[in-house]
Design an enzyme around this catalytic site. Structure first.
Site, PDB file in Angstrom:
ATOM      1  N   ALA A 120       0.920  -1.200   0.141  1.00 41.97           N
ATOM      2  CA  ALA A 120       0.030   0.221  -0.124  1.00 41.97           C
ATOM      3  C   ALA A 120       0.886   1.081   0.080  1.00 41.97           C
ATOM      4  CB  ALA A 120      -0.827  -0.051   1.346  1.00 41.97           C
ATOM      5  N   GLU A 139      -0.311  -9.577  -1.109  1.00 40.33           N
ATOM      6  CA  GLU A 139      -1.759  -9.803  -0.664  1.00 40.33           C
ATOM      7  C   GLU A 139      -2.481  -9.723  -2.204  1.00 40.33           C
ATOM      8  OE1 GLU A 139      -1.838  -6.701   2.391  1.00 40.33           O
ATOM      9  OE2 GLU A 139      -2.918  -8.341   3.485  1.00 40.33           O
ATOM     10  N   GLU A 149       4.305  -5.262   7.281  1.00 42.79           N
ATOM     11  CA  GLU A 149       3.244  -4.252   7.860  1.00 42.79           C
ATOM     12  C   GLU A 149       3.595  -3.963   9.475  1.00 42.79           C
ATOM     13  OE1 GLU A 149       2.284  -6.620   5.952  1.00 42.79           O
ATOM     14  OE2 GLU A 149       0.634  -5.865   4.306  1.00 42.79           O
TER      15      GLU A 149
HETATM   16  C1  HXC Z   1       5.276   4.546  -0.733  1.00 45.81           C
HETATM   17  C2  HXC Z   1       7.156   3.503  -1.507  1.00 45.81           C
HETATM   18  C3  HXC Z   1       6.604   2.187  -0.970  1.00 45.81           C
HETATM   19  C4  HXC Z   1       5.490   1.963  -0.451  1.00 45.81           C
HETATM   20  C5  HXC Z   1       8.614   2.211  -1.701  1.00 45.81           C
HETATM   21  N1  HXC Z   1       8.436   3.183  -1.804  1.00 45.81           N
HETATM   22  N2  HXC Z   1       7.588   1.406  -1.205  1.00 45.81           N
HETATM   23  N3  HXC Z   1       6.453   4.500  -1.324  1.00 45.81           N
HETATM   24  N4  HXC Z   1       4.624   3.390  -0.217  1.00 45.81           N
HETATM   25  N5  HXC Z   1       4.717   0.939   0.044  1.00 45.81           N
HETATM   26  C6  HXC Z   1       9.174   4.427  -2.662  1.00 45.81           C
HETATM   27  C7  HXC Z   1      10.271   4.778  -1.836  1.00 45.81           C
HETATM   28  O1  HXC Z   1       9.591   5.931  -0.674  1.00 45.81           O
HETATM   29  C8  HXC Z   1      11.018   5.622  -2.609  1.00 45.81           C
HETATM   30  O2  HXC Z   1      10.450   6.899  -2.962  1.00 45.81           O
HETATM   31  C9  HXC Z   1      10.908   4.656  -3.933  1.00 45.81           C
HETATM   32  O3  HXC Z   1       9.711   3.932  -3.803  1.00 45.81           O
HETATM   33  C10 HXC Z   1      11.944   3.436  -4.123  1.00 45.81           C
HETATM   34  O4  HXC Z   1      12.110   2.775  -2.853  1.00 45.81           O
HETATM   35  P1  HXC Z   1      13.591   2.613  -1.870  1.00 45.81           P
HETATM   36  O5  HXC Z   1      13.166   2.295  -0.716  1.00 45.81           O
HETATM   37  O6  HXC Z   1      14.402   4.006  -2.237  1.00 45.81           O
HETATM   38  O7  HXC Z   1      14.308   1.203  -2.713  1.00 45.81           O
HETATM   39  P2  HXC Z   1      14.994   0.105  -2.158  1.00 45.81           P
HETATM   40  O8  HXC Z   1      15.926   0.577  -1.318  1.00 45.81           O
HETATM   41  O9  HXC Z   1      15.462  -0.701  -3.539  1.00 45.81           O
HETATM   42  O10 HXC Z   1      13.912  -0.675  -1.044  1.00 45.81           O
HETATM   43  C11 HXC Z   1      13.029  -1.401  -1.735  1.00 45.81           C
HETATM   44  C12 HXC Z   1      11.869  -1.947  -0.427  1.00 45.81           C
HETATM   45  C13 HXC Z   1      11.591  -0.778   0.396  1.00 45.81           C
HETATM   46  C14 HXC Z   1      12.540  -2.752   0.374  1.00 45.81           C
HETATM   47  C15 HXC Z   1      10.870  -2.531  -1.364  1.00 45.81           C
HETATM   48  O11 HXC Z   1      11.196   0.533  -0.515  1.00 45.81           O
HETATM   49  C16 HXC Z   1      10.566  -0.925   1.266  1.00 45.81           C
HETATM   50  O12 HXC Z   1      10.689  -1.323   2.131  1.00 45.81           O
HETATM   51  N6  HXC Z   1       9.335  -0.453   0.982  1.00 45.81           N
HETATM   52  C17 HXC Z   1       8.139  -0.466   1.856  1.00 45.81           C
HETATM   53  C18 HXC Z   1       7.670  -1.890   1.878  1.00 45.81           C
HETATM   54  C19 HXC Z   1       6.452  -1.943   2.724  1.00 45.81           C
HETATM   55  O13 HXC Z   1       6.594  -1.675   3.992  1.00 45.81           O
HETATM   56  N7  HXC Z   1       5.259  -2.430   2.477  1.00 45.81           N
HETATM   57  C20 HXC Z   1       4.137  -2.587   3.219  1.00 45.81           C
HETATM   58  C21 HXC Z   1       3.291  -1.382   2.867  1.00 45.81           C
HETATM   59  S1  HXC Z   1       1.901  -1.460   4.045  1.00 45.81           S
HETATM   60  P3  HXC Z   1      11.850   7.987  -2.895  1.00 45.81           P
HETATM   61  O14 HXC Z   1      10.716   9.082  -3.019  1.00 45.81           O
HETATM   62  O15 HXC Z   1      12.310   7.958  -1.685  1.00 45.81           O
HETATM   63  O16 HXC Z   1      12.493   7.724  -4.176  1.00 45.81           O
HETATM   64  C22 HXC Z   1       0.760  -2.399   3.253  1.00 45.81           C
HETATM   65  C23 HXC Z   1      -0.560  -2.683   3.992  1.00 45.81           C
HETATM   66  C24 HXC Z   1      -1.556  -3.167   3.158  1.00 45.81           C
HETATM   67  O17 HXC Z   1       0.958  -2.936   2.176  1.00 45.81           O
HETATM   68  C25 HXC Z   1      -2.857  -3.332   3.741  1.00 45.81           C
HETATM   69  C26 HXC Z   1      -4.073  -2.624   3.184  1.00 45.81           C
HETATM   70  C27 HXC Z   1      -4.360  -1.345   3.764  1.00 45.81           C
END
Ligand code: HXC
Length: 263
Positions: free
Chosen positions: A68, A114, A134
């Site tokens: 998300a 998911e 999450e």
């Molecule tokens: C918003 C995101 C994002 C996300 C990545 N980005 N994931 N933005 N929401 N879920 C953005 C980063 O902020 C960054 O933007 C750009 O994408 C590139 O990501 P990096 O982190 O620089 O890349 P990298 O170092 O290769 O790391 C990859 C990664 C990491 C390990 C996947 O991005 C990460 O941990 N992302 C979040 C994963 C996560 O927590 N997902 C769960 C979300 S909650 P900028 O602007 O800095 O360039 C969820 C809940 C669902 O899904 C339930 C329903 C509501």
């Protein structure tokens, strides 16, 4: 075809397969509300199309979807979560009748994992990574992960993935555990071509028989074995009302390829 903000949609395999690419590569295809509306609208359009027999879902760039959109979720409160269509509208993916093949090319994290779990077949590229981070954000999976992951990988592994937030499955492990059906070696293009080829094979089958088969298999998720077997019996019987069923069996006896009319 329609223009979308966050996805690209095209028809491939002589117009029989719908290809949807999540298209926010700068943010690893983070699943914003706009993307959700685009994706569900596109899926519903392909589901209603006469020509399309199966759908491939993939992501542009190095992610399938990294979850998300955290920037969008950050300032939400409990009322907006409960009152808005997000995240419950994601479940509309489950109402799509035609098979959806997820071609997971990279990160499938959180909501990205998911969404893949809501698809019917997952093909993993060599760089696929599945995880539920999450808890690290102080929340829990909210698009079915607490319910679906356990059925694919078992309780212990699902718990470790969800509770630590950092136990990710690579492509090999995802396949060993039954989350993905197989690893496709090579580039992203190879993965997408393979997914299109699988979808193309599905699209060549009788469309109504495919839809009935998907519904029958999915009933195993929703119900007991006895009830599921009853549904299977009824759905199996229903295929005997299809012209395609008659054609399929006649073609076998006559040693020729079936000419399905999708009726
Ligand atoms: C918003 C995101 C994002 C996300 C990545 N980005 N994931 N933005 N929401 N879920 C953005 C980063 O902020 C960054 O933007 C750009 O994408 C590139 O990501 P990096 O982190 O620089 O890349 P990298 O170092 O290769 O790391 C990859 C990664 C990491 C390990 C996947 O991005 C990460 O941990 N992302 C979040 C994963 C996560 O927590 N997902 C769960 C979300 S909650 P900028 O602007 O800095 O360039 C969820 C809940 C669902 O899904 C339930 C329903 C509501």
């Amino acid at each position: 075809s329609k223009k979308y903000r966050c996805i690209e949609v095209s028809a491939v395999e002589q117009g029989t397969v719908g290809l949807i690419s999540l298209n926010r590569p700068d943010v690893l295809n983070a699943l914003s509300e706009d993307l959700m509306h685009d994706l569900i609208d596109a899926l519903q359009g392909l589901d209603a199309s006469q020509e399309i027999g199966a759908i491939v879902l993939t992501g542009k760039g190095k992610a399938f979807a990294a979850g998300a959109d955290i920037k969008e979720l950050k300032d939400k409160d409990i009322v907006s979560i409960f009152m808005s269509p997000f995240p419950s509208k994601w479940n509309d993916i489950m109402k799509i009748k035609k098979p959806i093949i997820a071609a997971v090319n990279g990160y499938a994290l959180g909501g990205g994992c998911e969404v893949a779990l809501m698809c019917d077949i997952i093909l993993a590229g060599e760089k696929a990574v599945f995880g539920q981070p999450e808890l690290k954000l102080g929340t829990i999976p909210g698009m079915g992960g607490t319910q679906r992951l356990i059925r694919e990988v078992g309780k212990s592994r699902a718990m470790e993935m969800i509770l630590t937030g950092s136990y990710f499955l690579d492509a090999q492990e995802a396949c060993q555990r039954g989350l993905a059906s197989r690893v496709v070696a090579g580039s992203n293009a190879d993965l997408i071509n393979e997914a299109i080829s699988v979808a193309g094979k599905i699209a060549k089958q009788s469309r109504p028989a495919v839809i009935i088969a998907k519904a029958a298999v999915n009933s195993a998720y929703e119900t007991s074995l006895q009830e599921g077997l009853k549904q299977e019996k009824a759905l199996f019987g229903a295929t005997f009302a299809l012209a395609d069923r008659k054609e399929g069996m006649s073609a076998f006896i006559e040693k020729r390829e079936p000419q399905f009319v999708h009726k």
